[in-house]
Design a protein around this motif. Structure first.
Motif, PDB file in Angstrom:
ATOM      1  N   ASP A  14       1.408  -1.229   0.075  1.00  0.00           N
ATOM      2  CA  ASP A  14       0.060  -0.263  -0.024  1.00  0.00           C
ATOM      3  C   ASP A  14       1.187   1.134   0.266  1.00  0.00           C
ATOM      4  O   ASP A  14       0.582   2.326   0.534  1.00  0.00           O
ATOM      5  CB  ASP A  14      -0.748   0.175   1.124  1.00  0.00           C
ATOM      6  CG  ASP A  14      -0.540  -0.268   2.854  1.00  0.00           C
ATOM      7  OD1 ASP A  14       0.916  -0.139   2.311  1.00  0.00           O
ATOM      8  OD2 ASP A  14      -1.140  -0.006   3.992  1.00  0.00           O
ATOM      9  N   SER A  15       1.608   1.540   0.095  1.00  0.00           N
ATOM     10  CA  SER A  15       3.034   2.350  -0.416  1.00  0.00           C
ATOM     11  C   SER A  15       3.824   3.201   0.450  1.00  0.00           C
ATOM     12  O   SER A  15       4.269   4.147   0.827  1.00  0.00           O
ATOM     13  CB  SER A  15       2.151   3.520  -1.579  1.00  0.00           C
ATOM     14  OG  SER A  15       2.183   3.133  -2.538  1.00  0.00           O
ATOM     15  N   GLN A  16       2.717   2.381   1.960  1.00  0.00           N
ATOM     16  CA  GLN A  16       3.476   2.761   3.308  1.00  0.00           C
ATOM     17  C   GLN A  16       5.092   2.384   3.763  1.00  0.00           C
ATOM     18  O   GLN A  16       5.392   1.614   2.759  1.00  0.00           O
ATOM     19  CB  GLN A  16       2.633   2.686   4.481  1.00  0.00           C
ATOM     20  CG  GLN A  16       0.813   2.798   4.426  1.00  0.00           C
ATOM     21  CD  GLN A  16       1.282   4.133   5.542  1.00  0.00           C
ATOM     22  OE1 GLN A  16       1.784   4.657   5.791  1.00  0.00           O
ATOM     23  NE2 GLN A  16      -0.319   4.185   5.492  1.00  0.00           N
ATOM     24  N   ALA A  52       5.409 -14.284  -4.815  1.00  0.00           N
ATOM     25  CA  ALA A  52       4.697 -12.613  -5.336  1.00  0.00           C
ATOM     26  C   ALA A  52       3.658 -12.552  -4.724  1.00  0.00           C
ATOM     27  O   ALA A  52       3.146 -11.197  -5.249  1.00  0.00           O
ATOM     28  CB  ALA A  52       5.586 -12.249  -7.111  1.00  0.00           C
ATOM     29  N   ALA A  53       3.037 -13.721  -4.704  1.00  0.00           N
ATOM     30  CA  ALA A  53       1.571 -13.600  -4.197  1.00  0.00           C
ATOM     31  C   ALA A  53       1.504 -12.511  -3.109  1.00  0.00           C
ATOM     32  O   ALA A  53       1.823 -12.874  -1.778  1.00  0.00           O
ATOM     33  CB  ALA A  53       0.766 -14.878  -3.802  1.00  0.00           C
ATOM     34  N   LEU A  54       0.327 -11.614  -3.227  1.00  0.00           N
ATOM     35  CA  LEU A  54       0.223 -10.749  -2.398  1.00  0.00           C
ATOM     36  C   LEU A  54      -0.642 -11.400  -0.999  1.00  0.00           C
ATOM     37  O   LEU A  54      -2.391 -11.470  -1.875  1.00  0.00           O
ATOM     38  CB  LEU A  54       0.029  -9.301  -2.872  1.00  0.00           C
ATOM     39  CG  LEU A  54      -0.447  -8.451  -1.539  1.00  0.00           C
ATOM     40  CD1 LEU A  54       0.519  -7.696  -0.703  1.00  0.00           C
ATOM     41  CD2 LEU A  54      -0.931  -6.924  -2.922  1.00  0.00           C
ATOM     42  N   TYR A  55      -1.029 -10.614   0.177  1.00  0.00           N
ATOM     43  CA  TYR A  55      -2.500 -11.443   1.321  1.00  0.00           C
ATOM     44  C   TYR A  55      -1.902 -10.593   2.263  1.00  0.00           C
ATOM     45  O   TYR A  55      -1.283 -10.211   2.880  1.00  0.00           O
ATOM     46  CB  TYR A  55      -1.679 -12.746   1.661  1.00  0.00           C
ATOM     47  CG  TYR A  55      -2.734 -13.391   2.700  1.00  0.00           C
ATOM     48  CD1 TYR A  55      -4.316 -13.895   2.120  1.00  0.00           C
ATOM     49  CD2 TYR A  55      -2.511 -13.615   3.831  1.00  0.00           C
ATOM     50  CE1 TYR A  55      -5.402 -13.878   3.050  1.00  0.00           C
ATOM     51  CE2 TYR A  55      -3.847 -13.448   4.830  1.00  0.00           C
ATOM     52  CZ  TYR A  55      -4.799 -14.213   4.018  1.00  0.00           C
ATOM     53  OH  TYR A  55      -6.173 -14.436   5.177  1.00  0.00           O
ATOM     54  N   PRO A  56      -2.967  -9.741   1.960  1.00  0.00           N
ATOM     55  CA  PRO A  56      -3.351  -7.849   2.699  1.00  0.00           C
ATOM     56  C   PRO A  56      -3.603  -9.407   4.434  1.00  0.00           C
ATOM     57  O   PRO A  56      -4.756  -9.666   4.251  1.00  0.00           O
ATOM     58  CB  PRO A  56      -4.221  -7.931   2.249  1.00  0.00           C
ATOM     59  CG  PRO A  56      -4.277  -7.889   0.597  1.00  0.00           C
ATOM     60  CD  PRO A  56      -3.841  -9.253   1.015  1.00  0.00           C
ATOM     61  N   ILE A  57      -3.321  -8.652   5.575  1.00  0.00           N
ATOM     62  CA  ILE A  57      -3.672  -9.418   6.844  1.00  0.00           C
ATOM     63  C   ILE A  57      -4.336  -8.238   7.606  1.00  0.00           C
ATOM     64  O   ILE A  57      -4.268  -6.763   7.498  1.00  0.00           O
ATOM     65  CB  ILE A  57      -2.196  -9.217   7.181  1.00  0.00           C
ATOM     66  CG1 ILE A  57      -2.090 -10.561   7.003  1.00  0.00           C
ATOM     67  CG2 ILE A  57      -2.883  -9.886   9.087  1.00  0.00           C
ATOM     68  CD1 ILE A  57      -0.418 -11.025   7.187  1.00  0.00           C
TER      69      ILE A  57
END
Length: 793
Positions: A14-16, A52-57
């Motif tokens: 998220d660019s943070q 490179a799978a993305l998983y937001p927690i």
């Protein structure tokens, strides 16, 4: 021939800014492992490697996640946060436990194992302590005290089973140092032993000041301890005493002064390869030193520049490593040719680094100039204050103009080639040199200069300024915000929309400087408590025991529990290792409920002493303390009906119980905070007491409440209540010196940390009463009043 590390993969969520990361085992057939990152905004994210799978927690922290750690044996990972809490998650990202005990942000995590392989968690904090935890039982086992400000931690390898005690673990810590003689000193490496059964702690070795700046990170590096520092070096040390045996240095890139090294980590050795250690820096340096062979010399380090601050570097499986960057990107680097990124991706990374470097020394880009308002239309854009600076697009070039209130026109200053306020400090060139005025203790103003480079993290520049001039740490946010107001935030482009500091949408306004005040008494440094003097502890408790026996309300078993509890409390020198049994706390509640109010105050006295014991105040006893504190509140409500000694003793001891509960431990603190509103209402009832002991108790409740609110960033409603009560104390004019000083320090502390509290104080005109109330009470009270006056003004 030495093979260099090359970029392998890049991950952005998220660019943070990415502050920390840890490694989890894979949960599928595609990935070799997973990486969890924690960011500046308090979010967590999982990435699969190499997919490179993305998983937001889903879980969101209240503040920045400053540290992450995996404990493989327990199949959990741990986060350290700026809210002073430690959180434990399972591998499916479900929150399993929250560990409370630190009083300031938790910034360092490590694992230490006993001889039988049992893992224990070690945490380091800005509060000057390290703590050891049993994660399974959610229990704090020991505190390593008396560090110099922020603490970094590293668990050391257990001694061999033949020579090491089975329940003793070994820990190394580093501290940031303290201001002394106009410089930061006493940054210290310590070696500790901790008995995880008894809680006994011993510092077996310490070494101070061999770095030339604060120690920021510590780690175990093969057979050594590695520490990194603000002085731009890594030192390798012996594990038994912390003696420095090697200093790792490098040639700085694009800077004339050593960058602050923020983290150090070993890189795992694969297939008998060379041993390596990596460090990351506030200006984007990542440096890797490699030992050619076991016992051999250190090779010339490899330097990998990043676009911005690299908060952390961690070793990965297969000999790779990852960097956590302020630009919101986690990057993996490898020496394995089959895991290297494509040439196009490596070139894009190099270009991003180059552009970031150029931005620090050049003017705005063509795209940024195109977004600026046209100079031909400047009359349509009115200024708002004298000297306001605005950038315009004039014939494809960026120019700066200042607003004249008298003529109501923009006056062209000149073309913007780089920073209009650039310059040098101590021979180091900066894009911006910003003025800061510091009010000095005892009067006078020091005019200082802060250096900042375009694209730099404002918090890093602010920290560098604080370290250089030995200013209080609590000014960090104010200075960083000032930098953003003067030069704009890193993410904002020229001519963009308004920032949080400017609702008009115009460029940054020129100002004379931000006042930063070096206080001696503010904010509150820690909790105060009412405890037994060691010399009289046994005698006092014996008298208390006789009074309880005279009531004839307890059984022999209950009296035995009282005796056992008192014996433990009398041995104040063994508080770090002694234990309080559950039945010993329960008997306090039995007495409070069964004895008439006139006879119950010895039980309250016992409660306020027991709550100061670390084990009694642990999280396991939260419920018991909640009951005891609620009962004490109820007894206070009935005080008007009492006569004799109980009329004074019950409110005095109840208030001292509340005050001690803040300091005792996480369990008692949670209990008192859960009903803090009721505690403050009770406290207000006794503001006008004619008894000086009650007045001191009232002031101490406010003092400890203020420190809690300041350190935990808690509800501003409570902060305003503290202001109102202190204002009534100032009006009362009957408080003794110590009580008045505590009340004024509480007022100043909440006003510093809460804008709402400061507004409340202004609406009540509290500032007009502070110095007048302090004038009869001596130099210390007057000095405190002067600082509070400055805060409120």
């Amino acid at each position: 021939m030495q093979v260099d590390w090359e970029l392998s993969q890049q991950f952005v969520s998220d660019s943070q800014g990415v502050r920390a990361a840890c490694v989890l085992p894979s949960n599928n057939d595609v990935d070799a492992y997973r990486i969890v990152t924690g960011n500046q905004g308090g979010g967590l994210c999982e990435f699969g490697v190499p997919s490179a799978a993305l998983y937001p927690i889903e879980y969101q922290h209240n503040h920045a996640v400053t540290a992450l750690l995996t404990i493989d044996e327990l199949q959990v990972y741990v986060t350290g946060c700026k809210d002073a809490l430690v959180r434990v998650f399972d591998y499916s990202h479900q929150l399993k436990a929250t560990l409370k005990g630190h009083e300031k942000p938790v910034t360092s995590l490590s694992v230490v194992k006993s001889n039988d392989g049992t893992p224990y968690l070690v945490t380091g904090s800005w509060d000057g302590t390290a703590k050891v935890w049993d994660v399974t039982r959610q229990a704090m086992l020991a505190t390593l005290p008396d560090h110099e400000n922020s603490v970094c931690v590293a668990g050391l390898e257990a001694e061999s089973s033949s020579g090491g005690a089975p329940h003793v673990v070994h820990i190394a810590t580093g501290s940031a140092g303290i201001p002394r003689n106009n410089q930061v000193q006493d940054h210290t490496v310590r070696i500790w032993t901790v008995n995880v059964q008894s809680g006994q702690v011993a510092c077996t070795a310490s070494l101070a000041n061999d770095h030339e700046g604060s120690i920021r990170g510590i780690a175990t590096v093969k057979d050594y301890i590695g520490t990194c520092s603000n002085d731009g070096t890594v030192r390798l040390r012996t594990r038994d005493k912390g003696d420095s045996i090697a200093t790792l240095t490098f040639v700085y890139q694009n800077t004339q002064h050593p960058p602050m090294l923020l983290s150090v980590a070993p890189i795992s050795v694969e297939d008998g390869g060379a041993s390596s250690v990596a460090a990351s820096a506030e200006d984007g340096h990542v440096v890797i030193w490699t030992q050619a062979e076991v016992g051999g010399s250190i090779q010339e380090p490899q330097i990998i520049m990043h676009p911005s601050c690299v908060w952390n570097v961690i070793g990965l499986p297969k000999g790779d490593f990852a960097t956590c960057c302020q630009d919101g990107t986690l990057r993996i680097f490898t020496k394995a040719s089959d895991r290297m990124a494509s040439q196009a991706e490596k070139e894009a990374f190099g270009k991003a680094v180059q552009e970031a470097s150029q931005k620090k020394s050049s003017g705005p880009s063509a795209e940024e100039v195109a977004k600026l308002p046209l100079w031909e239309l400047n009359l349509q854009k009115r200024g708002t204050s004298e000297g306001q600076v605005q950038l315009f697009n004039k014939n494809g070039n960026a120019i700066a103009a200042q607003w004249s209130m008298s003529s109501q026109t923009w006056i062209e200053v000149g073309q913007v080639m780089g920073s209009a306020d650039g310059g040098s400090i101590d021979g180091v060139q900066y894009d911006h040199v910003l003025p800061i005025e510091v009010d000095q203790t005892g009067g006078g103003v020091a005019k200082l200069q802060l250096g900042y480079n375009n694209g730099e993290n404002p918090f890093v520049a602010a920290q560098r300024f604080i370290d250089s001039y030995v200013l209080p740490q609590y000014h960090l946010n104010d200075i960083a915000n000032y930098i953003q107001q003067r030069v704009g935030s890193q993410a904002r482009t020229l001519g963009g929309g308004p920032t949080s500091s400017s609702s008009s949408g115009v460029g940054p306004v020129a100002t004379a400087g931000v006042p930063i005040i070096a206080y001696q008494h503010l904010p509150i440094p820690g909790y105060k408590s009412f405890e037994l003097p060691p010399k009289t502890a046994a005698t006092t408790l014996e008298k208390m025991k006789k009074k309880i026996e005279e009531t004839a309300k307890l059984s022999d078993t209950q009296l035995a529990s009282v005796s056992s509890l008192m014996e433990t409390l009398a041995a104040t020198n063994r508080y770090h290792s002694s234990k309080i049994q559950p039945e010993e706390l329960k008997v306090i509640m039995v007495m409070l409920e069964s004895l008439p109010p006139a006879d119950a105050f010895p039980a309250l006295d016992l409660a306020r002493l027991a709550v100061a014991h670390p084990d009694a105040a642990s999280l396991n006893n939260t419920t018991q303390w909640n009951k005891i504190i609620c009962k004490a509140l109820s007894m206070c409500e009935d005080t008007p009906s009492l006569e004799g000694p109980a009329a004074v003793a019950i409110p005095m001891l109840s208030l001292r119980l509340f005050a001690n509960a803040f300091r005792g431990g996480p369990g008692s603190q949670q209990a008192v905070v859960e009903i803090l509103e009721s505690v403050l209402i009770c406290n207000e009832t006794f503001l006008g007491s004619g008894n000086k002991n009650i007045r001191l108790s009232v002031a101490t409740v406010l003092y400890n409440t203020a420190f809690y609110l300041h350190s935990k960033d808690a509800s501003p409603v409570y902060s305003s209540q503290v202001v109102v009560q202190v204002d009534n104390i100032l009006k009362n004019r009957s408080y003794e010196t110590e009580a008045l000083v505590r009340a004024m320090i509480a007022l100043g502390t909440v006003a510093m940390s809460s804008p709402e509290a400061k507004e409340t104080a202004k609406s009540l005109f509290v500032v007009s009463r502070v110095e007048m109330a302090a004038s009869p009470h001596g130099d210390t009270a007057k000095a405190v009043a002067k600082e509070v006056y400055t805060v409120l003004s």
